[in-house]
Design an enzyme around this catalytic site. Structure first.
Site, PDB file in Angstrom:
ATOM      1  CG  ASP A   1      13.502 -43.775  70.021  1.00  0.00           C
ATOM      2  OD1 ASP A   1      14.298 -43.345  70.749  1.00  0.00           O
ATOM      3  OD2 ASP A   1      12.575 -45.380  70.684  1.00  0.00           O
TER       4      ASP A   1
ATOM      5  CG  ASP B   1      15.466 -42.721  81.163  1.00  0.00           C
ATOM      6  OD1 ASP B   1      15.816 -41.623  80.022  1.00  0.00           O
ATOM      7  OD2 ASP B   1      16.009 -43.365  80.978  1.00  0.00           O
TER       8      ASP B   1
END
Lengths: 254, 223
Positions: free
Chosen positions: A11, A130
């Site tokens: 990330d 997701d």
């Protein structure tokens, strides 16, 4: 025979690795390229840089990252997060990214997948989904967007099929129920998607111990397994994982 | 000086840097005279067959490449750069004016045969994911594994080594094959055209240590 892949996800915010990194011997623990090179040494098959910078004026730092990676990293890598148009994608590909991943923008405008695949080839387009289980229905999952904050009412299997039909080359499937849980991948979800589409599925979300990686591939029927924190915190190395996968008969690059 | 040919289709930094890290001086160029002067040539894999060949013809690079290969200037074609060594390719083929015959784009024609789309199923009917993307292994062809012929490009690289592939088309099997790889079909992953020209189907610049070894073998040959 194609190897099953182990992928490390980083990330990145404003060009720096965000999740706490506890990695022995890094000169600069926040430098995504240096971390990615360590993963290369550990035989990572691929690296995903996920940009979580919210603002679009920070896009340049991600383009710079993609461009530095093309010079300094000798592994395939994918860049995702906040890409909204063919122009955004073109910038990343021109900077040297092998693949890009689309999430919310593709749900909002599915034709973006079609256009991107036509312009850059299906091998370059990853659609990230997701997924969250629908309460009371064990074989149904819903697509969430905006970093997992917003439910869409869209069925995960239907969306995965549409993404593949439109030219996605891969599905990066994250179980929101399992993400951060350390209980292992959601193998029922992963297997359902893997059987629904003719393209590779990357399992993501939930790894806590080394056996989970094999479960994702064997029970989840995933082509690749992705993790972040267990690698960042040095709980296990990618090489440990690959040796373990090889020991249970899964073809991996060692 | 190694010339990396720029045919205006994408990022060549990883190839150029991979060669530099193997000790080469590199120039990324589309200038035929610079290519003709280079001590070695790399034709990277970016874009599609018909398109790439049209650009090479337009830039007057095709003839320079054929000449250099004939004169044994070290040459390495990567992915599409391997495909372009052959006579023709299916990728980007146009339907003929009469709506019947397909016109296949012509390649450099240094090697015989046609580069074709990888089939989606094998002989037994099992399905495969196409394009072929990911890490796969190479095995030397019998003449090379039995030691009858040798290939300096693969020195120090064992059979079964893994490389990173991303392609939907593959070259035909022939005497030019040094090593092969299996997906839906068995296809050549390393080929040799004459003494010092090679093509590799995978991307050495994306293949970690094994790729770095191959590039440094090539750079050593280019000295």
């Amino acid at each position: 025979m194609l190897a099953k892949r182990v992928i490390a996800c980083l990330d990145v915010k404003d060009g720096r690795v965000v999740k706490g990194v506890n990695f022995v011997g890094l000169r600069d623990a926040g430098d995504p390229i240096e971390l990615a090179q360590r993963y290369d040494e550990q035989r990572a098959d691929e690296v995903v840089f996920l940009d979580i910078t919210a603002t679009s004026d920070a896009r340049k730092t991600v383009v710079d990252l993609a461009s530095r990676a093309s010079e300094e990293l000798h592994l395939p890598y994918c860049v995702g997060g906040g890409l909204r148009s063919v122009a955004d994608i073109r910038q990343m590909i021109a900077a040297g990214a092998d693949k890009i991943s689309l999430n919310s923008a593709a749900v909002k405008a599915p034709e973006l997948i079609t256009q991107a695949a036509a312009a850059f080839g299906t091998q370059a387009i990853v659609v990230a989904i997701d997924a969250k289980a629908v309460a009371g229905n064990p074989n149904k999952w819903e697509v969430y967007v905006a970093g997992g904050r917003t439910p869409t009412g869209i069925d995960v299997l239907a969306w995965a099929r549409e993404a593949a039909r439109r030219g996605a080359g891969e599905i990066l499937l994250t179980s929101m129920d399992r993400d951060g849980s350390r209980d292992g991948f959601d193998c029922a979800l992963t297997r359902a998607v893997a059987r629904a589409v003719p393209i590779p599925v990357i399992a993501s979300g939930g790894v806590g111990k080394i056996e989970h990686f094999a479960e994702g591939i064997i029970e989840g029927e995933a082509d690749a397994v992705l993790a972040a924190s267990v690698f960042h915190y040095g709980e296990m190395t990618i090489l440990d994982v690959k040796r373990y996968l090889a020991s249970v008969g899964i073809p991996v690059r060692l | 000086m190694i010339a990396v040919i720029d045919y205006h289709k994408g990022n060549l930094m990883s190839v150029a840097r991979g060669l530099e890290q193997a000790g080469a001086e590199v120039v990324v160029t589309d200038d035929p005279s610079a290519i003709a002067r280079a001590s070695a040539i790399v034709l990277p894999g970016v874009g599609a067959f018909a398109d790439a060949m049209a650009t090479l013809d337009e830039l007057r690079i095709s003839a320079v490449l054929r000449g250099a290969i004939a004169e044994n200037v070290p040459f390495l074609g990567i992915c599409l750069g391997l495909h372009l060594l052959y006579e023709q390719g299916e990728e980007g083929a146009l339907e003929g004016a009469d709506g019947q015959a397909w016109v296949l784009p012509q390649g450099l024609g240094v090697l015989k045969g046609t580069v074709r789309a990888l089939p989606r199923t094998d002989e037994a009917g099992k399905s495969y994911k196409i394009p072929h993307v990911g890490w796969n292994s190479i095995e030397r062809s019998p003449a090379f594994s039995e030691g009858k012929r040798s290939c300096a490009l693969l020195e120090g690289i064992p059979d079964g080594e893994w490389f990173y592939f991303t392609h939907g088309y593959a070259a035909p099997l022939s005497d030019a094959d040094v090593a092969f790889t299996i997906h839906s079909v068995t296809f050549p992953s390393v080929v040799m055209a004459g003494e010092r020209a090679w093509g590799v189907q995978f991307h050495p610049e994306k293949s970690s240590d094994a790729g770095a070894r191959l590039l440094s073998n090539f750079v050593a040959l280019a000295r």
